[in-house]
Design an enzyme around this catalytic site. Structure first.
Site, short mmCIF file in Angstrom:
data_model
loop_
_atom_site.label_atom_id
_atom_site.label_comp_id
_atom_site.label_asym_id
_atom_site.label_seq_id
_atom_site.Cartn_x
_atom_site.Cartn_y
_atom_site.Cartn_z
N LYS A 59 0.80 -1.23 0.00
CA LYS A 59 0.00 0.00 0.00
C LYS A 59 0.83 1.28 0.00
CE LYS A 59 -3.38 -0.98 -0.75
NZ LYS A 59 -3.67 -1.61 -2.09
N SER A 60 2.05 1.16 -0.53
CA SER A 60 2.93 2.33 -0.56
C SER A 60 3.00 2.98 -1.94
CB SER A 60 4.34 1.91 -0.14
OG SER A 60 4.33 1.37 1.16
N THR A 62 2.96 0.73 -4.91
CA THR A 62 3.58 -0.31 -5.73
C THR A 62 3.08 -0.27 -7.17
OG1 THR A 62 3.18 -1.64 -3.74
CG2 THR A 62 4.18 -2.77 -5.64
N TRP A 64 1.48 1.94 -8.81
CA TRP A 64 1.81 3.19 -9.51
C TRP A 64 3.24 3.11 -10.06
CZ3 TRP A 64 1.44 8.64 -6.75
CH2 TRP A 64 1.29 9.63 -7.72
N HIS A 110 7.07 -7.58 -1.93
CA HIS A 110 6.82 -6.90 -0.65
C HIS A 110 7.69 -7.55 0.44
CE1 HIS A 110 3.46 -4.68 -2.17
NE2 HIS A 110 2.59 -5.65 -2.16
N ARG A 132 6.24 5.44 1.72
CA ARG A 132 5.05 6.27 1.88
C ARG A 132 4.86 6.58 3.36
NH1 ARG A 132 -1.20 4.87 -0.13
NH2 ARG A 132 -1.91 7.04 -0.15
N SER A 140 -4.65 3.17 3.91
CA SER A 140 -4.84 2.48 2.63
C SER A 140 -4.99 0.97 2.88
CB SER A 140 -3.64 2.77 1.72
OG SER A 140 -3.81 2.17 0.48
N TYR A 195 6.33 8.19 -2.29
CA TYR A 195 4.98 8.35 -2.87
C TYR A 195 4.62 9.83 -2.90
CZ TYR A 195 -0.14 7.90 -3.19
OH TYR A 195 -1.46 8.01 -3.57
N THR A 230 -1.94 8.65 -14.43
CA THR A 230 -2.90 9.33 -13.54
C THR A 230 -3.77 8.24 -12.90
OG1 THR A 230 -4.58 9.56 -15.23
CG2 THR A 230 -3.00 11.39 -15.01
N ARG A 258 -8.35 3.90 -4.58
CA ARG A 258 -9.32 4.41 -3.62
C ARG A 258 -9.38 5.94 -3.66
NH1 ARG A 258 -9.26 5.88 1.74
NH2 ARG A 258 -6.99 6.00 1.53
N GLY A 260 -5.93 7.88 -3.60
CA GLY A 260 -4.66 8.29 -4.21
C GLY A 260 -4.22 9.68 -3.77
P1 A3P Z 1 -5.07 4.80 -1.31
O1 A3P Z 1 -5.68 3.56 -0.75
O2 A3P Z 1 -4.58 5.73 -0.24
O3 A3P Z 1 -5.92 5.49 -2.30
P2 A3P Z 1 -0.18 -0.35 -3.68
O4 A3P Z 1 -0.14 -0.29 -5.17
O5 A3P Z 1 1.17 -0.43 -3.04
O6 A3P Z 1 -1.12 -1.40 -3.22
O7 A3P Z 1 -0.73 1.06 -3.17
C1 A3P Z 1 -2.06 1.42 -3.41
C2 A3P Z 1 -2.20 2.89 -3.09
O8 A3P Z 1 -1.58 3.66 -4.13
C3 A3P Z 1 -3.67 3.32 -3.04
O9 A3P Z 1 -3.73 4.38 -2.08
C4 A3P Z 1 -3.88 3.81 -4.46
O10 A3P Z 1 -4.96 4.68 -4.62
C5 A3P Z 1 -2.54 4.53 -4.69
N1 A3P Z 1 -2.28 4.74 -6.13
C6 A3P Z 1 -2.21 3.79 -7.09
N2 A3P Z 1 -2.05 4.37 -8.29
C7 A3P Z 1 -2.02 5.70 -8.07
C8 A3P Z 1 -1.88 6.84 -8.92
N3 A3P Z 1 -1.77 6.72 -10.24
N4 A3P Z 1 -1.89 8.08 -8.35
C9 A3P Z 1 -2.00 8.22 -7.01
N5 A3P Z 1 -2.14 7.17 -6.16
C10 A3P Z 1 -2.15 5.94 -6.68
#
Ligand code: A3P
Length: 295
Positions: A59-60, A62, A64, A110, A132, A140, A195, A230, A258, A260
């Protein structure tokens, strides 16, 4: 102590995934995603040193970073984009990854430093570690647990926060994860990316990652990559939005993309919870050189 346990999830229809947590090297994993055999096998697995590795605590950011790197590596113009992102950048510790899996651009993990394949523990491999703000990671992750079919549903935020602080969540302690990787940084060719920096200036981060990967991007390609990274684009793109694996996620109960944003923890932590977390953070991480925005 979390012993083996099986949770019943009434929302599951076709796919009755048994949800079983188990500990390996003291860290919580969950079947059916992980097995102890896979985790042991991985230690001696040989990876081509041209394959970069993304390391994150869950949830950091990844996914993205996977998207950023995938588009940089294919220079935004090849058939890789037709593959699901999780196939372009598979998690090495997940059971579907085997020695027969070959068609990937990078690997993701991870895992803690002590559990990754021995071969990556040198300067030949390029490793990108995404950090993050842990308070946003907690929020998250809390939501992620609500819609992931393979994870235990949190009782409430307080209960989840406690488990997170104790390291009694899947993949173990955030504190130890980041500390351990950071402590080995001088032996590795590792780039730490925040992040929060991706949020404030993705263009600069993409350029920095491209340079780390020895890739040159022209302005048109860079713009196209930024456009495809995006949150809206990734949420709508079937190759990045995880809708193809309904057996893993119940999207009626939450969304992978969720919010972001940074600082969402302020909408979840009570003042007392924030003070509690800050005191633990100070104790465990007070001397840690990497600082997080908006703590
Ligand atoms: P939130 O739950 O705070 O929205 P991971 O990929 O490590 O599982 O992390 C998921 C988190 O990265 C989620 O955070 C998700 O919304 C955020 N995320 C993924 N893609 C993104 C993007 N393009 N821009 C901003 N946040 C992004």
């Amino acid at each position: 102590m979390i012993q083996e346990r099986v949770a019943k999830n009434s929302t599951m229809e076709n796919s009755e995934l048994p949800m079983t947590y188990f500990r390996h090297n003291g860290i919580i994993f969950c079947s059916p995603l992980h097995t102890a055999e896979q985790l042991e096998w991985l230690k001696d697995f040989n990876i081509d040193p041209h394959i970069p590795v993304i390391v994150t605590y869950p949830k950091s950011g990844t996914t993205w970073m996977q998207q950023v790197m995938s588009l940089i590596l294919c220079n935004d113009n090849d058939s890789k984009k037709e593959m699901n992102l999780y196939e372009r950048a598979p998690w090495m510790e997940i059971v579907r990854f085997t020695s027969e899996t070959t068609d990937y651009q990078m690997l993701t993990t991870h895992l803690r430093y002590q559990m990754v394949p021995n071969c990556v523990k040198n300067k030949m491999f390029k490793i990108i570690y995404v950090t993050r703000n842990p308070k946003d990671v907690i929020v998250s992750s809390y939501h992620f647990h609500k819609y992931s079919r393979f994870l235990e549903k949190p009782k409430d935020f307080q209960d989840f926060l406690k488990k997170f602080i104790e390291g009694n969540v899947f993949y173990g302690s955030w504190f130890e994860h980041i500390r351990e990787w950071y402590s080995h940084k001088d032996e590795l060719n590792i780039l730490f990316v925040a992040y929060e920096d991706m949020k404030t200036d993705l263009r600069s981060v993409v350029q920095k990652v491209a340079s780390f990967l020895n890739k040159k991007l022209d302005e048109e390609t860079l713009k196209s990559i930024l456009n495809q990274c995006t949150i809206k684009h990734m949420q709508e793109n079937p190759k990045t939005n995880y809708k193809s694996v309904p057996e893993l996620f119940d999207f009626e109960s939450g969304s992978f993309y969720r919010k972001g944003i940074t600082g969402d923890w302020k909408n979840h932590f009570f003042v007392s919870q924030n003070e509690w977390f800050d005191s633990i953070y100070q104790e465990k991480m007070g001397d840690f050189p990497l600082k997080f925005d908006d703590m």
